[in-house]
Design an enzyme around this catalytic site. Structure first.
Site, PDB file in Angstrom:
ATOM      1  N   LYS A  47     -31.161  33.585 -12.830  1.00 57.37           N
ATOM      2  CA  LYS A  47     -32.597  33.136 -13.599  1.00 57.37           C
ATOM      3  C   LYS A  47     -32.242  31.404 -13.593  1.00 57.37           C
ATOM      4  O   LYS A  47     -32.653  30.992 -13.933  1.00 57.37           O
ATOM      5  CB  LYS A  47     -32.042  34.312 -14.800  1.00 57.37           C
ATOM      6  CG  LYS A  47     -32.813  33.623 -16.161  1.00 57.37           C
ATOM      7  CD  LYS A  47     -32.790  34.329 -17.360  1.00 57.37           C
ATOM      8  CE  LYS A  47     -33.093  33.777 -18.857  1.00 57.37           C
ATOM      9  NZ  LYS A  47     -33.076  32.773 -19.309  1.00 57.37           N
ATOM     10  N   LYS A 122     -30.957  25.666 -23.385  1.00 59.56           N
ATOM     11  CA  LYS A 122     -29.055  26.419 -23.545  1.00 59.56           C
ATOM     12  C   LYS A 122     -29.043  27.259 -22.458  1.00 59.56           C
ATOM     13  O   LYS A 122     -28.280  27.311 -21.478  1.00 59.56           O
ATOM     14  CB  LYS A 122     -30.220  28.016 -24.430  1.00 59.56           C
ATOM     15  CG  LYS A 122     -28.991  28.945 -24.513  1.00 59.56           C
ATOM     16  CD  LYS A 122     -29.185  30.153 -24.148  1.00 59.56           C
ATOM     17  CE  LYS A 122     -30.398  31.233 -23.979  1.00 59.56           C
ATOM     18  NZ  LYS A 122     -30.598  31.753 -22.583  1.00 59.56           N
TER      19      LYS A 122
END
Length: 174
Positions: A47, A122
């Site tokens: 990811k 993030k």
């Protein structure tokens, strides 16, 4: 975009094939692709690698579109050329950062309903930590993180889809 359309790709780490198959049945209700990446943690690794590439390609698409428009090109014409040439990528053909180029892109909806810039920041922080831990140099990744950090300092832009980087680079507000 992908969540609403149930077209997400889930990157999964699991200890056993049985664990993966059990999770896969549930995840297919929310997405069309479920990939076992390896053991626990491998899904997270996949990811962050994907989102690293996504951030870099969005910034590149935004810069190219901004330059082309400043050179007098119609953004729809430029996008059409890019999307049938070697520059084509998801950031140009699905989520083009210029409003009205792609009718379903967050940019056309005032950069709403997409992957928030603060969440991209993030993820780029996770990328940075993983790169440090693995002693992997990330020149463009570090630059992308810095760009999204500056962009996210504007609280309004931080809550917009990460394609709002086009507006930030162009010196505009959405």
């Amino acid at each position: 975009m992908g969540a609403k359309a149930a077209t997400l790709t889930f990157m999964v780490g699991s200890q056993t094939d049985g664990d993966f198959e059990q999770a896969r049945a549930h995840l297919l209700l929310m997405g069309k692709n479920v990939v076992r990446c390896g053991d626990l943690g491998a899904g997270q690794a996949a990811k962050i690698c994907n989102n690293l590439l996504l951030a870099i390609s969005m910034i590149g698409t935004a810069e190219a579109m901004n330059l082309g428009m400043r050179l007098g090109l119609d953004p729809k014409v430029l996008a059409s050329i890019v999307n049938t040439s070697s520059g084509r990528c998801w950031s140009s053909d699905t989520a083009n950062p210029v409003p009205e180029v792609i009718s379903t892109a967050p940019s056309t909806n005032n950069y709403n309903d997409g992957f928030k810039s603060r969440l991209m920041l993030k993820d780029l922080g996770l990328v940075s930590n993983a790169a440090k831990d693995s002693k992997t140099p990330l020149m463009l990744g570090a630059l992308a993180e810095n760009i999204y950090r500056h962009l996210s300092n504007d609280t309004a832009m931080a809550e917009k889809d990460f394609s709002v980087v086009y507006q930030w680079l162009a010196g505009k507000k959405p």
